[in-house]
Write a protein that holds these residues in place. Structure first.
Motif, mmCIF file in Angstrom:
data_model
loop_
_atom_site.group_PDB
_atom_site.id
_atom_site.type_symbol
_atom_site.label_atom_id
_atom_site.label_comp_id
_atom_site.label_asym_id
_atom_site.label_seq_id
_atom_site.Cartn_x
_atom_site.Cartn_y
_atom_site.Cartn_z
ATOM 1 N N THR A 16 4.909 -14.608 -2.008
ATOM 2 C CA THR A 16 5.668 -13.462 -2.514
ATOM 3 C C THR A 16 5.240 -13.123 -3.936
ATOM 4 O O THR A 16 5.095 -11.944 -4.299
ATOM 5 N N ARG A 17 5.020 -14.170 -4.728
ATOM 6 C CA ARG A 17 4.586 -13.987 -6.119
ATOM 7 C C ARG A 17 3.239 -13.262 -6.156
ATOM 8 O O ARG A 17 3.027 -12.339 -6.943
ATOM 9 N N LYS A 18 2.333 -13.680 -5.310
ATOM 10 C CA LYS A 18 1.012 -13.043 -5.258
ATOM 11 C C LYS A 18 1.129 -11.571 -4.872
ATOM 12 O O LYS A 18 0.464 -10.707 -5.447
ATOM 13 N N MET A 19 1.973 -11.290 -3.877
ATOM 14 C CA MET A 19 2.147 -9.910 -3.437
ATOM 15 C C MET A 19 2.683 -9.035 -4.570
ATOM 16 O O MET A 19 2.235 -7.897 -4.768
ATOM 17 N N MET A 20 3.626 -9.568 -5.331
ATOM 18 C CA MET A 20 4.190 -8.793 -6.439
ATOM 19 C C MET A 20 3.161 -8.561 -7.541
ATOM 20 O O MET A 20 3.138 -7.486 -8.155
ATOM 21 N N LEU A 21 2.326 -9.545 -7.778
ATOM 22 C CA LEU A 21 1.253 -9.375 -8.766
ATOM 23 C C LEU A 21 0.287 -8.273 -8.328
ATOM 24 O O LEU A 21 -0.112 -7.425 -9.137
ATOM 25 N N ILE A 22 -0.056 -8.275 -7.043
ATOM 26 C CA ILE A 22 -0.960 -7.234 -6.527
ATOM 27 C C ILE A 22 -0.327 -5.860 -6.692
ATOM 28 O O ILE A 22 -0.983 -4.908 -7.136
ATOM 29 N N ARG A 23 0.940 -5.731 -6.344
ATOM 30 C CA ARG A 23 1.637 -4.438 -6.486
ATOM 31 C C ARG A 23 1.635 -3.961 -7.928
ATOM 32 O O ARG A 23 1.380 -2.793 -8.215
ATOM 33 N N ALA A 24 1.949 -4.865 -8.849
ATOM 34 C CA ALA A 24 2.033 -4.474 -10.259
ATOM 35 C C ALA A 24 0.665 -4.107 -10.821
ATOM 36 O O ALA A 24 0.505 -3.096 -11.525
ATOM 37 N N PHE A 72 0.799 -1.234 0.000
ATOM 38 C CA PHE A 72 0.000 0.000 0.000
ATOM 39 C C PHE A 72 0.827 1.278 0.000
ATOM 40 O O PHE A 72 0.293 2.347 -0.323
ATOM 41 N N ASN A 73 2.092 1.241 0.372
ATOM 42 C CA ASN A 73 2.908 2.455 0.262
ATOM 43 C C ASN A 73 3.066 2.821 -1.212
ATOM 44 O O ASN A 73 3.474 1.992 -2.025
ATOM 45 N N ASP A 74 2.750 4.055 -1.546
ATOM 46 C CA ASP A 74 2.851 4.547 -2.928
ATOM 47 C C ASP A 74 1.951 3.762 -3.882
ATOM 48 O O ASP A 74 2.239 3.661 -5.090
ATOM 49 N N CYS A 75 0.855 3.217 -3.396
ATOM 50 C CA CYS A 75 -0.077 2.458 -4.245
ATOM 51 C C CYS A 75 -0.970 3.418 -5.032
ATOM 52 O O CYS A 75 -1.577 4.325 -4.457
ATOM 53 N N ALA A 76 -1.047 3.236 -6.335
ATOM 54 C CA ALA A 76 -1.831 4.143 -7.180
ATOM 55 C C ALA A 76 -3.326 3.865 -7.080
ATOM 56 O O ALA A 76 -4.140 4.751 -7.346
ATOM 57 N N ASP A 77 -3.704 2.641 -6.731
ATOM 58 C CA ASP A 77 -5.131 2.280 -6.659
ATOM 59 C C ASP A 77 -5.362 1.398 -5.435
ATOM 60 O O ASP A 77 -5.453 0.169 -5.546
ATOM 61 N N PRO A 78 -5.477 2.017 -4.235
ATOM 62 C CA PRO A 78 -5.637 1.230 -2.994
ATOM 63 C C PRO A 78 -6.882 0.350 -2.998
ATOM 64 O O PRO A 78 -6.863 -0.741 -2.431
#
Length: 475
Positions: free
Chosen positions: A140-148, A106-112
């Motif tokens: 970790t893979r899931k988290m990176m997908l969410i971030r992207a 969520f830090n610097d997230c463009a679409d929370p």
């Protein structure tokens, strides 16, 4: 992204570990691509270049948008390395827990709102307060997908995004990607064609650090050929076993397959071959090359017994000393042979399956009822070639390249000790040439048959072939 991304004659170095060379590629905003190829071919590197990785040595890269969302194993490793580096600072007397997942997302997230929705869908709600580096590889893979996905990228690059996901999560991710195709162009790096989403419009095939082929998915012929190539390159299917009922006589394992000593062939005053010594040992794959008129065909016919001067030369093949009363068929039973001439002869209207089965009978066409075992082996060869759905199609209706593949399978059904491939890529375009070479590599890997690959160009090499004989034209 409004303009095209353009790579022109681009060469990129990755810390001297790997290099992409002379890449020409254009990507427009209405296209969605898959980059594919074998392991180590450079497909991940090509995707990473668009995210700023690597050092450009020459050529140009233009049109890359400002915000690129990237998910890859390399990016994952980099995040973990950054977390470990925080420990190295060693500014506290307590063990650092590391950055919590909530902060990473969520830090610097463009679409929370989208991030929160995806956290729930990916099943990470209960892990938000856990340290990032304590996640499993899949988490970790899931988290990176969410971030992207929640970063509102102008370009989304996903390297093997479906790896390590459970079935439900995989379906959910595919549905989400399909829902955003009109909003963001996507580039997926995939090993498997069967994982390719329906919205993909184009395919890029990378081989040995070069972009070998780009294919529009609407071009059915080109797409099927690329699918077949990747199938041959990456399938774990092996060369089918031989039929015990068609087993060839045993050869003396202590003897070479072929031994030519001080060979001399001349027509009148024209000397074609003079003083050649050559031994082919079992399992020793060879490439025979040379220009027209250098004696390649002459040399092959000495081995097969078709040349009239084979009886005046010192030739030892498959345990026979030529000229000691053996028949030509005693020699030829140990040889599988494929040439353009054979393809010209094979014009009977028979099915693909029967072409393979005809190899058991050394016939052009089928004139004998085949056994269930022969049919089973033919089906296995069709599966290896990625042609199971074409078993009943007429051979003479196939492309030139597919015909060549079937004739190689036909030559291999009895697992001959020696397979001679005389200019097997002659007349083929680059894609079909790659298909034939991939099949030859499979046969070399199987180690049951010694391959003699004949062509014009010594530099045209095949993995698995490590012995070379280059003839030069006399005079």
């Amino acid at each position: 992204m409004t303009a095209s991304i353009c790579l022109q004659n681009l060469t990129v170095n990755f810390d001297d570990r790997f290099k992409l060379s002379e890449i020409d590629w254009s990507i427009t905003s209405d296209q969605h691509w898959v980059i594919t190829g074998t392991n180590g071919a450079g497909k991940s590197a090509l995707g990473a270049v668009l995210a700023g990785a690597g050092e450009i040595e020459s050529g140009t890269l233009s049109g890359v948008p400002g915000k690129v969302g990237l998910v890859s194993f390399e990016a994952q490793a980099e995040l973990i390395a950054q977390e470990l580096k925080k420990d190295d600072a060693d500014i506290m007397d307590v063990i650092a827990e590391g950055t919590p997942v909530r902060e990473m997302i969520f830090n610097d997230c463009a679409d929370p709102d989208l991030a929160s929705e995806l956290v729930e869908k990916f099943g990470l709600t209960g892990l938000l307060d856990r340290a990032f580096r304590k996640l499993s590889t899949g988490e970790t893979r899931k988290m990176m997908l969410i971030r992207a996905l929640s970063s509102k990228p102008d370009l989304l690059i996903l390297d093997e995004p479906f790896d390590g996901l459970d079935a439900n999560t995989l379906v959910m991710l595919q549905e989400h990607l399909a829902a955003i195709v009109d909003d963001v162009p996507m580039i997926l790096v995939l090993n498997r064609f069967d994982e390719m989403p329906a919205f993909i419009t184009h395919v890029a095939y990378v081989d040995k650090g070069r972009l070998s082929h780009t294919v529009d998915r609407q071009d059915e012929t080109a797409f099927n050929e690329l699918y077949q190539l990747l199938h041959l390159k990456t399938t774990d299917l092996d060369v089918p076993e031989a039929d015990p009922a068609s087993k060839l006589p045993d050869l003396d394992p202590a003897q070479p397959l072929v031994k030519l000593k001080n060979i001399r062939v001349k027509y009148g005053d024209d000397v074609i071959i003079d003083g050649l010594d050559w031994t082919i040992e079992r399992g020793q794959h060879w490439q025979l090359s040379g220009p027209n008129g250098s004696g390649k065909t002459c040399l092959l016919s000495l081995i097969t017994g078709d040349h009239p001067q084979c009886y005046v030369n010192d030739i030892f093949v498959f345990g026979f000393q030529r000229g000691n009363g053996e028949s030509i068929w005693q020699i030829k039973q140990f040889i599988g042979y494929v040439s353009t001439a054979l393809q010209w002869e094979y014009r009977v209207s028979t099915s693909c399956k029967n072409v393979i089965i005809s190899g058991f009978y050394d016939s052009i066409g089928m004139y004998t009822k085949s056994t269930d075992k022969q049919k089973e082996i033919a089906d296995q060869w069709l599966a290896l070639l990625g042609m199971s759905d074409r078993a009943d199609q007429p051979f003479n209706k196939l492309s030139y390249g597919d015909q060549r593949l079937l004739l190689i399978a036909r030559a291999m059904v009895k697992h001959p000790p020696l397979l001679i491939l005389d200019e097997p890529c002659l007349g083929l375009d680059d894609m079909n040439r790659q298909l034939v070479l991939a099949l030859i590599e499979k046969i070399c890997e199987a180690k049951n048959t010694t391959v003699l690959y004949v062509n014009h160009h010594a530099e045209d090499q095949i993995a698995g072939i490590e012995n070379f004989l280059a003839l030069s034209k006399a005079g």
